[in-house]
Scaffold this active site. Structure first.
Site, PDB file in Angstrom:
ATOM      1  N   ARG A 137      -1.194  -1.675  -7.131  1.00 17.74           N
ATOM      2  CA  ARG A 137      -1.254  -2.860  -5.946  1.00 17.74           C
ATOM      3  C   ARG A 137      -2.263  -3.914  -6.631  1.00 17.74           C
ATOM      4  NH1 ARG A 137      -1.350  -4.615  -0.534  1.00 17.74           N
ATOM      5  NH2 ARG A 137      -3.522  -4.834   0.396  1.00 17.74           N
TER       6      ARG A 137
ATOM      7  N   TYR B  17      -9.599  -9.937  -6.587  1.00 19.44           N
ATOM      8  CA  TYR B  17      -8.568  -9.684  -7.830  1.00 19.44           C
ATOM      9  C   TYR B  17      -9.150 -10.855  -8.700  1.00 19.44           C
ATOM     10  CZ  TYR B  17      -6.541  -6.424  -4.578  1.00 19.44           C
ATOM     11  OH  TYR B  17      -6.281  -5.489  -3.750  1.00 19.44           O
TER      12      TYR B  17
ATOM     13  N   ARG C 207       0.854  -1.139  -0.173  1.00 21.93           N
ATOM     14  CA  ARG C 207      -0.007   0.058  -0.139  1.00 21.93           C
ATOM     15  C   ARG C 207       0.902   1.243  -0.026  1.00 21.93           C
ATOM     16  NH1 ARG C 207      -1.815  -3.681   3.968  1.00 21.93           N
ATOM     17  NH2 ARG C 207      -4.097  -4.459   3.553  1.00 21.93           N
TER      18      ARG C 207
ATOM     19  N   HIS D 191      -3.247   2.164  -5.618  1.00 22.05           N
ATOM     20  CA  HIS D 191      -3.945   1.261  -5.228  1.00 22.05           C
ATOM     21  C   HIS D 191      -4.327   0.488  -6.460  1.00 22.05           C
ATOM     22  CE1 HIS D 191      -6.566  -1.270  -3.037  1.00 22.05           C
ATOM     23  NE2 HIS D 191      -7.518  -1.208  -3.894  1.00 22.05           N
TER      24      HIS D 191
END
Length: 310
Positions: A248, A280, A151, A245
């Site tokens: 990520r 994801y 993060r 983000h």
């Protein structure tokens, strides 16, 4: 007094980020102001400790009437829920209002689209001949985010001692004080070594322990990390959400696309629940279908038949 104690609890015991603590404090003060105004109309007083379910429902209605999004209202409710859980834990109240039927509002889940592997490579190729401090640092930040999935708050908080180039790993202090170790791949190691040489020239006594610095030697801050990602990726992508983000998200999606198992990705991301990681998998369905067609005995035959028909 209880709000101040709660803020200390979040910072010291729960180890929440500065930005999260500030957001919670702001939301609690806003609710406190609302409660005060609500009970002044009735010529009464109601400290936060005595606020009940009906008071919270009235606040939700008030926020909704101000056209505040459900997502933002839910964030405020999460702050309140955590606060009343703290009051119960410290025996300042017996029952939290959230135990009596206050639920988060239903929102449409926005599916974040990750950057493609080609987009990441396009951004990194920009740095091939760059050598200034800012450019080398920016590349190191982008590669660290993409190669580790950390993060932006975790990246900004990295200390020099967290980086172990001998063992080729980096220690991440995650949410709730949980630590995890992430391997450093060769390309990232090469970039970090180049950055560390330039870093020595700008480091000062106050910030020398932090890994990523700005040119004047101060510790880097999360807002700058956001601007860096937004600047470089915003120039090469048509995606609306261009943030750390999303990088990520790309880290997780690309790992899954290339055969990593869900549990491994969960550990690398520092998720406490597998359910948090499963989001994801949705962005990997296209790749999953492609791999299925390629691997299944009937997949390629079916495509050949369709091509023959054409």
């Amino acid at each position: 007094m209880s709000i101040n104690a709660f803020i200390i609890y979040l910072s010291v015991e729960m180890k929440y980020s500065i930005h999260t603590v500030e957001a919670y404090k702001h939301d609690l003060r806003a609710f406190e102001k609302f409660i005060k105004a609500l009970y002044e109309q009735q010529e009464e007083e109601c400290p936060l400790e005595r606020a009940d379910q009906e008071d919270i429902k009235k606040w939700i209605i008030s926020l909704s009437n101000q056209s505040i999004s459900f997502r933002s209202i839910n964030r405020k409710l999460s702050a309140l829920k955590t606060y009343y859980a703290f009051l119960k834990k410290t025996k300042q109240i017996e029952i939290s209002p959230f135990e009596k039927g206050i639920f988060l509002l239903k929102t449409d889940k926005k599916q974040k689209l990750p950057f493609s592997e080609a987009e990441v490579e396009k951004v990194l190729s920009f740095f091939s001949s760059k050598s200034s401090f800012d450019e080398v640092r920016d590349r190191a930040i982008i590669e660290t985010l993409y190669a580790t999935g950390v993060r932006r708050s975790e990246l900004a908080a990295l200390h020099l001692s967290d980086l172990d180039l001998v063992q080729k790993q980096v220690k991440i202090a995650g949410k709730g004080g949980k630590e995890r170790y992430i391997p450093i791949i060769p390309e990232l190691e090469k970039t970090l070594v180049e950055y560390l040489k330039l870093r020595e020239e700008v480091a000062n006594e106050k910030s020398k322990d932090f890994l990523f610095l700005v040119k004047n030697g101060k510790k880097i801050y999360p807002t700058l990390v956001y601007r860096i990602i937004n600047s470089y990726f915003g120039a090469i992508t048509t995606k609306k959400d261009v943030s750390p983000h999303v990088l990520r998200h790309s880290f997780a999606s690309h790992l899954l696309d290339n055969g990593a198992d869900l549990y491994t990705v969960k550990e690398l991301l520092g998720h406490s629940s597998l359910a948090s990681t499963q989001v994801y998998t949705n962005t990997s369905l296209v790749e999953l279908k492609r791999q299925y067609k390629k691997a299944h005995p009937r997949g390629e035959a079916k495509e050949d038949n369709e091509q023959e028909k054409e």
